[in-house]
Design a protein around this motif. Structure first.
Motif, PDB file in Angstrom:
ATOM      1  N   VAL A 274       0.886  -1.171   0.231  1.00 47.23           N
ATOM      2  CA  VAL A 274      -0.002  -0.108  -0.054  1.00 47.23           C
ATOM      3  C   VAL A 274       0.944   1.314  -0.050  1.00 47.23           C
ATOM      4  CG1 VAL A 274      -1.836   1.461   1.229  1.00 47.23           C
ATOM      5  CG2 VAL A 274      -1.830  -1.323   1.296  1.00 47.23           C
ATOM      6  N   LEU A 293      -7.706   3.729   7.132  1.00 44.53           N
ATOM      7  CA  LEU A 293      -6.931   2.791   6.154  1.00 44.53           C
ATOM      8  C   LEU A 293      -6.552   1.606   7.117  1.00 44.53           C
ATOM      9  CD1 LEU A 293      -5.449   2.709   3.380  1.00 44.53           C
ATOM     10  CD2 LEU A 293      -3.513   3.604   4.407  1.00 44.53           C
ATOM     11  N   TYR A 297      -7.613  -2.443   6.404  1.00 45.03           N
ATOM     12  CA  TYR A 297      -6.540  -3.665   6.088  1.00 45.03           C
ATOM     13  C   TYR A 297      -6.263  -4.547   7.395  1.00 45.03           C
ATOM     14  CZ  TYR A 297      -5.636  -1.896   1.212  1.00 45.03           C
ATOM     15  OH  TYR A 297      -5.622  -1.655   0.141  1.00 45.03           O
ATOM     16  N   GLY A 494      -6.798   9.530  -1.476  1.00 43.26           N
ATOM     17  CA  GLY A 494      -6.642   8.612  -2.403  1.00 43.26           C
ATOM     18  C   GLY A 494      -4.951   8.004  -2.089  1.00 43.26           C
ATOM     19  N   GLN A 496      -2.433   4.093  -3.582  1.00 47.02           N
ATOM     20  CA  GLN A 496      -2.581   2.946  -4.719  1.00 47.02           C
ATOM     21  C   GLN A 496      -2.352   1.742  -4.018  1.00 47.02           C
ATOM     22  OE1 GLN A 496       0.282   4.302  -7.620  1.00 47.02           O
ATOM     23  NE2 GLN A 496      -1.427   5.198  -8.728  1.00 47.02           N
ATOM     24  N   VAL A 497      -2.531   0.574  -4.482  1.00 44.66           N
ATOM     25  CA  VAL A 497      -2.135  -0.839  -4.084  1.00 44.66           C
ATOM     26  C   VAL A 497      -1.315  -1.480  -5.119  1.00 44.66           C
ATOM     27  CG1 VAL A 497      -3.032  -2.823  -2.870  1.00 44.66           C
ATOM     28  CG2 VAL A 497      -4.189  -0.784  -2.615  1.00 44.66           C
ATOM     29  N   GLU A 506      -3.657  -0.932  -8.383  1.00 47.16           N
ATOM     30  CA  GLU A 506      -4.948  -0.494  -8.209  1.00 47.16           C
ATOM     31  C   GLU A 506      -4.953   0.958  -7.311  1.00 47.16           C
ATOM     32  OE1 GLU A 506      -7.231  -3.313  -6.384  1.00 47.16           O
ATOM     33  OE2 GLU A 506      -7.334  -4.403  -8.141  1.00 47.16           O
ATOM     34  N   ALA A 507      -5.795   1.836  -8.078  1.00 43.77           N
ATOM     35  CA  ALA A 507      -5.918   3.095  -7.383  1.00 43.77           C
ATOM     36  C   ALA A 507      -7.131   2.973  -6.339  1.00 43.77           C
ATOM     37  CB  ALA A 507      -6.487   4.483  -8.410  1.00 43.77           C
ATOM     38  N   SER A 508      -6.892   3.610  -5.261  1.00 44.18           N
ATOM     39  CA  SER A 508      -8.251   3.286  -4.243  1.00 44.18           C
ATOM     40  C   SER A 508      -8.173   4.547  -3.497  1.00 44.18           C
ATOM     41  CB  SER A 508      -7.716   2.121  -3.224  1.00 44.18           C
ATOM     42  OG  SER A 508      -8.748   1.786  -2.358  1.00 44.18           O
ATOM     43  N   GLN A 509      -9.047   4.753  -2.599  1.00 38.89           N
ATOM     44  CA  GLN A 509      -9.504   5.864  -1.966  1.00 38.89           C
ATOM     45  C   GLN A 509     -10.429   5.287  -0.448  1.00 38.89           C
ATOM     46  OE1 GLN A 509     -11.624   8.744  -4.209  1.00 38.89           O
ATOM     47  NE2 GLN A 509     -11.612  10.465  -2.884  1.00 38.89           N
TER      48      GLN A 509
END
Length: 514
Positions: A274, A293, A297, A494, A496-497, A506-509
């Protein structure tokens, strides 16, 4: 008991031979740290600690327990590789100074030790090495085989008008609005016009590119400018006939050439890293975002969290250090709540361009050691340099936190559209094979550590933790992903993973309702 006495004498003697005297508590701590290590590993650690001690500004040769504890943390964060671990972090200042030897046509280790006190020869050598790395790829590129390259020296010796001149050179500006091309033989003036065609990249001062045009009366009138084609890591190693490890650590064989590590990568298909950038720990909203976050996880913990600076929203102010100290204490409290979930997760902290203590110059050392104590007692953590290199199984990952996109666009001589910036930037950096291809007055680099910013061969993924918007680019033929997570604090949290085994980003938020 006898073994412990022998160990104590060995530790005391090692420090005494280097003009240091340990207090009793310091001896006790060292004994406790190294009692389970064999003699060879113990001596290696002691040598590393003494090397760091010699760089400290100590008032006395008498070493306390607190100093030993601090030095041990620093050594632990400087890329000490554990062969039993799949993930290792390498500090920029621990990397061996590999250079390209044009005569031998191979990578060798520079004989002179790197120094912070650079002279004019160091600056010249750093630029020369940058040029040689790009040139050696251009000379063996199959798509350029039909081109006949010339040199500045050949052009300067001619009084004729020559059409179709092709030259590989570095673009420089010796005076305002007057550009030159330089190579290893000399320098010629160049002139761009409205019809000059620029290929898909960013062309700026100190970029190395291929120029085509007409040479007349001492000036090259440029018709076309193109970047040197990128070369994937496998091709680089094949051409240099080497599987040597140039990336970092003590392994002799490159990680991507290690069958055991390849098998390990294949057996961990769900492993994830991450990546967050601009994590303002002095901002309550950002800390809430980080908390969500970590909470999200905790059931499926990643291999690592990479936190990139800046870590304070109010930089270059008197209270910055106090705000950082408090922010890391708050983060440690959050991590403490989830520490059972993240026992096997590595937390990597990469300083930003405005974080203390060194200003602007690259590479940057790790964050101040006074911040270690808050986090290191809670989770496995590494306070890394900027840039730093991460090895996960057979994969090579480079993390660089600098606002390089904005700088390269600002100083670009060719017109660019906003939507083309990510792909142009990615191609330019990989073509230059260097993280910072800008002039020293724009983005200063310690010349003796310029090798720590080199990308030869290209890594599996380059994480440019830039303030620019999030993007992921796969440059054709490079075998390297260039990705930017964007600003965590400025972009509605935002991040990324990265999935190493799948080679996917993968972009995440963080959800808005959180």
């Amino acid at each position: 008991m006898e073994d412990e006495k022998v160990l104590r004498r060995e530790i005391i003697k090692t420090f005494q031979l280097n003009a240091f005297e340990l207090k009793r508590e310091a001896v006790n701590l060292c004994t406790e740290l190294f009692k389970d290590n064999d003699k060879e590993k113990r001596q290696r650690w002691l040598n590393k600690m003494i090397a760091v001690l010699k760089k400290q500004s100590l008032k006395s040769p008498l070493i306390s327990e607190e100093i030993i504890r601090d030095i041990f943390r620093q050594c632990k964060s400087k890329g000490v590789q554990d062969a039993g671990k799949l993930l290792n972090v390498f500090d920029a200042f621990s990397l061996k100074p590999y250079e390209y030897d044009a005569e031998l046509k191979k990578m060798i280790i520079r004989k002179e030790k790197p120094s912070l006190a650079a002279d004019s020869a160091s600056f010249a050598n750093a630029i020369r090495q940058r040029f040689l790395l790009v040139k050696q790829r251009a000379t063996r590129c199959t798509t350029l085989k039909n081109l006949k390259f010339t040199t500045c020296e050949c052009l300067l010796s001619s009084n004729k008008t020559i059409n179709g001149v092709v030259i590989l050179g570095m673009l420089t500006q010796q005076k305002a609005d007057c550009y030159h091309i330089e190579d290893l033989t000399g320098s010629i003036e160049v002139e761009f016009h409205d019809d000059t065609r620029f290929h898909h990249a960013l062309f700026h001062e100190h970029c190395i590119a291929i120029f085509e045009g007409t040479f007349e009366t001492g000036v090259l009138r440029v018709n076309e400018v193109a970047p040197v084609p990128v070369e994937c890591a496998d091709t680089t190693r094949k051409e240099l006939s080497s599987n040597e490890n140039w990336f970092g650590g003590e392994d002799k064989i490159a990680f991507r050439c290690n069958e055991r590590l390849e098998a390990s990568l294949a057996s961990h298909p769900e492993s994830a890293i991450v990546i967050l950038s601009d994590v303002f720990l002095d901002d309550e909203k950002v800390l809430k975002g980080v908390y969500h976050l970590l909470e999200g996880y905790c059931q499926i913990p990643p291999v690592a969290f990479v936190f990139c600076g800046n870590f304070c929203s109010r930089t270059r102010q008197k209270e910055t250090m106090a705000l950082l100290d408090r922010g890391f204490r708050w983060l440690a409290n959050q991590l403490n709540e989830f520490k059972d979930s993240y026992q096997k997760t590595q937390f990597i902290f990469v300083p930003g361009p405005d974080d203390p203590l060194v200003d602007m110059i690259l590479p940057r050392p790790n964050l101040p050691s006074m911040l270690f104590k808050h986090i290191s007692s809670v989770v496995n953590c590494t306070f890394a340099s900027n840039p730093c290199r991460i090895q996960y199984a057979s994969q090579e990952i480079v993390v660089f936190r600098n606002d390089m996109v904005k700088k390269m666009c600002r100083h670009s001589i060719n017109a660019i559209t906003p939507d083309s910036i990510p792909s142009r930037f990615a191609r330019s950096v990989l073509s230059q094979a260097h993280l910072c291809p800008l002039p020293m007055h724009i983005s200063p680099v310690i010349p003796d550590w310029s090798h720590a910013l080199a990308l030869n061969p290209l890594p599996d993924i380059l994480i440019t933790a830039d303030r620019f918007e999030s993007f992921t680019e796969n440059v054709a033929g490079s075998g390297c992903i260039v990705t930017n997570p964007g600003s965590f604090s400025r972009s509605n949290f935002g991040f990324q993973v990265y999935y190493p085994q799948q080679r996917k980003v993968e972009a995440s938020q963080i959800p808005a309702d959180s």
